[in-house]
Design a protein around this motif. Structure first.
Motif, PDB file in Angstrom:
ATOM      1  N   PHE A  31      29.335   2.833  12.264  1.00 14.70           N
ATOM      2  CA  PHE A  31      29.944   2.062  11.182  1.00 14.70           C
ATOM      3  C   PHE A  31      31.361   2.511  10.852  1.00 14.70           C
ATOM      4  CE2 PHE A  31      25.333   2.139  10.456  1.00 14.70           C
ATOM      5  CZ  PHE A  31      25.061   0.772  10.517  1.00 14.70           C
ATOM      6  N   LYS A  32      31.835   3.551  11.519  1.00 15.07           N
ATOM      7  CA  LYS A  32      33.155   4.098  11.213  1.00 15.07           C
ATOM      8  C   LYS A  32      33.893   4.433  12.514  1.00 15.07           C
ATOM      9  CE  LYS A  32      31.379   6.465   7.072  1.00 15.07           C
ATOM     10  NZ  LYS A  32      31.132   7.808   6.491  1.00 15.07           N
ATOM     11  N   ILE A  33      35.208   4.270  12.497  1.00 11.00           N
ATOM     12  CA  ILE A  33      36.042   4.628  13.643  1.00 11.00           C
ATOM     13  C   ILE A  33      37.056   5.670  13.177  1.00 11.00           C
ATOM     14  CG2 ILE A  33      37.748   3.836  15.320  1.00 11.00           C
ATOM     15  CD1 ILE A  33      36.426   1.098  15.253  1.00 11.00           C
ATOM     16  N   THR A  34      36.996   6.849  13.759  1.00 11.76           N
ATOM     17  CA  THR A  34      37.953   7.897  13.411  1.00 11.76           C
ATOM     18  C   THR A  34      39.112   7.894  14.411  1.00 11.76           C
ATOM     19  OG1 THR A  34      36.872   9.565  14.796  1.00 11.76           O
ATOM     20  CG2 THR A  34      36.064   9.323  12.529  1.00 11.76           C
ATOM     21  N   LEU A  49      38.208   4.260   9.804  1.00 11.73           N
ATOM     22  CA  LEU A  49      38.338   2.822   9.571  1.00 11.73           C
ATOM     23  C   LEU A  49      36.936   2.223   9.526  1.00 11.73           C
ATOM     24  CD1 LEU A  49      41.183   1.950  12.144  1.00 11.73           C
ATOM     25  CD2 LEU A  49      41.414   2.679   9.756  1.00 11.73           C
ATOM     26  N   ASN A  50      36.669   1.424   8.507  1.00  9.56           N
ATOM     27  CA  ASN A  50      35.383   0.743   8.426  1.00  9.56           C
ATOM     28  C   ASN A  50      35.589  -0.761   8.601  1.00  9.56           C
ATOM     29  OD1 ASN A  50      36.509  -0.028   5.974  1.00  9.56           O
ATOM     30  ND2 ASN A  50      35.345   1.498   4.798  1.00  9.56           N
ATOM     31  N   VAL A  51      34.534  -1.531   8.441  1.00 12.23           N
ATOM     32  CA  VAL A  51      34.618  -2.973   8.643  1.00 12.23           C
ATOM     33  C   VAL A  51      35.601  -3.608   7.662  1.00 12.23           C
ATOM     34  CG1 VAL A  51      33.302  -5.134   8.573  1.00 12.23           C
ATOM     35  CG2 VAL A  51      32.283  -3.092   9.571  1.00 12.23           C
ATOM     36  N   VAL A  71      44.742  -1.080  18.088  1.00 19.19           N
ATOM     37  CA  VAL A  71      45.772  -1.191  17.056  1.00 19.19           C
ATOM     38  C   VAL A  71      46.644  -2.426  17.283  1.00 19.19           C
ATOM     39  CG1 VAL A  71      45.782   1.290  16.592  1.00 19.19           C
ATOM     40  CG2 VAL A  71      47.387   0.358  18.265  1.00 19.19           C
ATOM     41  N   SER A  72      46.876  -2.792  18.544  1.00 21.34           N
ATOM     42  CA  SER A  72      47.672  -3.995  18.831  1.00 21.34           C
ATOM     43  C   SER A  72      46.962  -5.246  18.317  1.00 21.34           C
ATOM     44  CB  SER A  72      47.932  -4.121  20.331  1.00 21.34           C
ATOM     45  OG  SER A  72      48.713  -3.036  20.799  1.00 21.34           O
ATOM     46  N   ILE A  73      45.646  -5.286  18.461  1.00 20.40           N
ATOM     47  CA  ILE A  73      44.864  -6.423  17.965  1.00 20.40           C
ATOM     48  C   ILE A  73      45.004  -6.570  16.455  1.00 20.40           C
ATOM     49  CG2 ILE A  73      42.478  -7.207  17.589  1.00 20.40           C
ATOM     50  CD1 ILE A  73      41.793  -6.057  20.349  1.00 20.40           C
ATOM     51  N   PHE A  79      47.319   5.008  12.810  1.00 19.63           N
ATOM     52  CA  PHE A  79      46.024   5.168  12.141  1.00 19.63           C
ATOM     53  C   PHE A  79      46.214   5.472  10.658  1.00 19.63           C
ATOM     54  CE2 PHE A  79      42.282   7.476  10.744  1.00 19.63           C
ATOM     55  CZ  PHE A  79      41.243   6.743  11.291  1.00 19.63           C
ATOM     56  N   LYS A  80      47.197   6.290  10.349  1.00 17.45           N
ATOM     57  CA  LYS A  80      47.471   6.625   8.944  1.00 17.45           C
ATOM     58  C   LYS A  80      47.819   5.367   8.146  1.00 17.45           C
ATOM     59  CE  LYS A  80      50.426   9.549   6.070  1.00 17.45           C
ATOM     60  NZ  LYS A  80      51.589  10.476   6.056  1.00 17.45           N
ATOM     61  N   LEU A  81      48.502   4.422   8.786  1.00 11.47           N
ATOM     62  CA  LEU A  81      48.860   3.170   8.108  1.00 11.47           C
ATOM     63  C   LEU A  81      47.636   2.265   7.943  1.00 11.47           C
ATOM     64  CD1 LEU A  81      52.198   2.405   9.996  1.00 11.47           C
ATOM     65  CD2 LEU A  81      51.898   3.627   7.845  1.00 11.47           C
ATOM     66  N   LEU A  82      46.745   2.285   8.930  1.00 15.42           N
ATOM     67  CA  LEU A  82      45.546   1.448   8.859  1.00 15.42           C
ATOM     68  C   LEU A  82      44.513   2.010   7.884  1.00 15.42           C
ATOM     69  CD1 LEU A  82      45.023   0.670  12.679  1.00 15.42           C
ATOM     70  CD2 LEU A  82      46.142  -0.762  10.956  1.00 15.42           C
ATOM     71  N   ASP A  83      44.497   3.330   7.733  1.00 14.63           N
ATOM     72  CA  ASP A  83      43.530   3.988   6.840  1.00 14.63           C
ATOM     73  C   ASP A  83      44.064   3.925   5.402  1.00 14.63           C
ATOM     74  OD1 ASP A  83      41.543   5.510   5.705  1.00 14.63           O
ATOM     75  OD2 ASP A  83      42.252   7.406   6.520  1.00 14.63           O
ATOM     76  N   MET A  84      43.872   2.784   4.761  1.00 16.11           N
ATOM     77  CA  MET A  84      44.490   2.530   3.453  1.00 16.11           C
ATOM     78  C   MET A  84      43.991   3.476   2.363  1.00 16.11           C
ATOM     79  SD  MET A  84      44.343  -1.597   3.397  1.00 16.11           S
ATOM     80  CE  MET A  84      42.555  -1.528   3.538  1.00 16.11           C
TER      81      MET A  84
END
Length: 462
Positions: free
Chosen positions: A406-409, A363-365, A423-425, A352-357
């Motif tokens: 609208f957000k995924i924590t 994470l948003n759209v 995350v695999s997707i 998640f830390k890597l995806l949350d730029m």
């Protein structure tokens, strides 16, 4: 009528000033009087001079740790801890006492048998407790009996279950004492170097590790220690509570290697086994094409099925500790633990830390689209029609069901129990393909009796 004489205010003021000067006390006299009054009122507040004697001295509740230059105090602290741990160790049941306890329990079993299991009632249980000795007294309580009491119609408990309970408690205390010997700070936690020393000295006692060469010991210790710290130190403080080590199953997995007849399947699934450690280290060496002991982004891209997206790998090298843009073995172990355990909260936190730029905590759209574009590009390279992001985005939000639409924590991902799929997707073409073709794969598994598997090697044929 004679007029009344008016007082002379000037004379009165002079007399008052003269009297006040005579009444002035020295500074020492004032301090003495102040102390005397304070003592008087404080004693009265406590309840009198003769009552409440326990309040006369406040027990000491804080002990400062000795500084590095206070060698004598440090030695005294170490000796005190050693004596304390020895005393605690002597309080534990030894093998002879455990054997004696088993004989007593077996002698006092109460019929009838439940299947082949011997049972004991509360009266016999208390009788055994009296005969077993002072060390066993803490095990023979009503609370312990109630914990082990299930559905026996005669209100009895299983002798074997009780004995296993005692054995487990003794083992936990022995292990805690053993770990505490490596707690250099004496604060109830182990640093990375402390745990490394513990595992290094544990290796000769594990028959399943007899085949390891001594030159590989340092890599094995590093591999083993990383699992403890990756999962038990999510805030990366550099230390783990001994209680947390005892509460998790990792130590059980490690000590399972004492079993000389451990099956191959058990070894393959045990991170701490020799085959597993050699597998992980062998993969690292195979990825290291230039043999400099470090991995570049290009080398890491061949990890697993070589289907991790370049965008995700960029984020790995941006966020994780690297040396001149290359990854060392310890950082690689964190990477492997995260990708091999995607269902675990600690692994999801890593990814998640890597995806949350933008470090927003969600994470948003935009974030989802940014990472999924790389998946779409890889699909095109395989000559396939790219999947619509809108469809994938809707499916992700439907799976996760976040509190904010609208957000995924991170907590949303963990609560949904679908975090590994999401995350695999986003990061792995093979993971996306598996999700996209899940219904076909289930049908194929049913047709083949659940045998077989699939990977990206089949993608071009779909």
């Amino acid at each position: 009528m004679a007029t009344e004489q008016q007082p002379n205010w000037a004379d009165i003021l002079k007399r008052r000033l003269a009297n006040s000067k005579r009444d002035e006390k020295s500074e020492e006299e004032n301090k003495s009087e102040e102390t005397e009054l304070f003592s008087k009122y404080y004693t009265e507040w406590k309840g009198g001079s003769n009552s409440g004697s326990s309040y006369k001295t406040i027990p000491r509740f804080y002990y400062r740790l000795p500084a590095e230059d206070e060698v004598l105090l440090q030695k005294l602290r170490e000796e005190s801890r050693a004596v304390f741990l020895q005393r605690k160790s002597r309080e534990l049941l030894d093998n002879e006492e455990l054997q004696n306890l088993w004989f007593l329990l077996d002698k006092h079993q109460v019929p009838p048998l439940t299947g082949e299991e011997a049972m004991i009632n509360y009266e016999a249980y208390l009788e055994v407790g009296e005969k077993a000795g002072s060390k066993c007294k803490k095990f023979f309580t009503a609370r312990v009996y109630a914990k082990l009491l299930h559905s026996d119609p005669y209100g009895r408990i299983s002798i074997m279950q009780f004995f296993n309970y005692v054995m487990r408690k003794v083992w936990l205390h022995q292990t805690r004492i053993g770990l505490s010997l490596y707690d250099v700070a004496g604060q109830g936690y182990l640093r990375e170097s402390d745990l490394e020393n513990y595992i290094l000295e544990l290796i000769p006692t594990l028959p399943q590790l007899d085949g390891l060469e001594k030159s590989f010991y340092s890599f094995y210790v590093c591999t083993a220690v990383r699992k403890f710290f990756f999962f038990l130190d999510p805030l990366r403080t550099g230390k783990i509570k001994i209680q947390d080590i005892l509460a998790c199953s990792f130590l059980d997995d490690l000590l399972e290697l004492r079993d000389e007849e451990l099956s191959k399947e058990s070894q393959d699934s045990n991170w701490f086994s020799a085959p597993s450690a050699l597998r992980v280290y062998g993969q690292y060496l195979n990825l290291d094409k230039d043999h400099n002991g470090m991995l570049s982004k290009e080398e890491l891209s061949r990890y697993g099925t070589a289907t991790l997206t370049s965008v995700f790998l960029d984020r790995v090298f941006q966020e994780c500790l690297t040396y001149e843009g290359e990854m060392d073995y310890k950082t690689y172990l964190d990477f492997v633990l995260a990708l091999e355990n995607r269902k675990e909260p600690a692994a999801l936190q890593y990814i998640f830390k890597l995806l949350d730029m933008e470090n927003q905590g969600h994470l948003n759209v935009f974030s989802l689209n940014y990472f999924f574009r790389a998946i779409q590009e890889q699909i095109k390279l395989h000559g396939q029609e790219p999947v619509s992001f809108q469809d994938v985005k809707d499916e992700i939000f439907d799976m996760v069901k976040p509190k904010d639409p609208f957000k995924i924590t991170l907590q949303d991902l963990v609560n949904s129990c679908q975090g590994d799929t999401v995350v695999s997707i986003l990061i792995d073409l093979n993971g996306f393909w598996t999700y996209e073709n899940r219904e076909v794969l289930v049908a194929n598994d049913s047709d083949s009796g659940g045998v077989g598997g699939s990977s990206m090697a089949d993608f071009d044929d779909t």
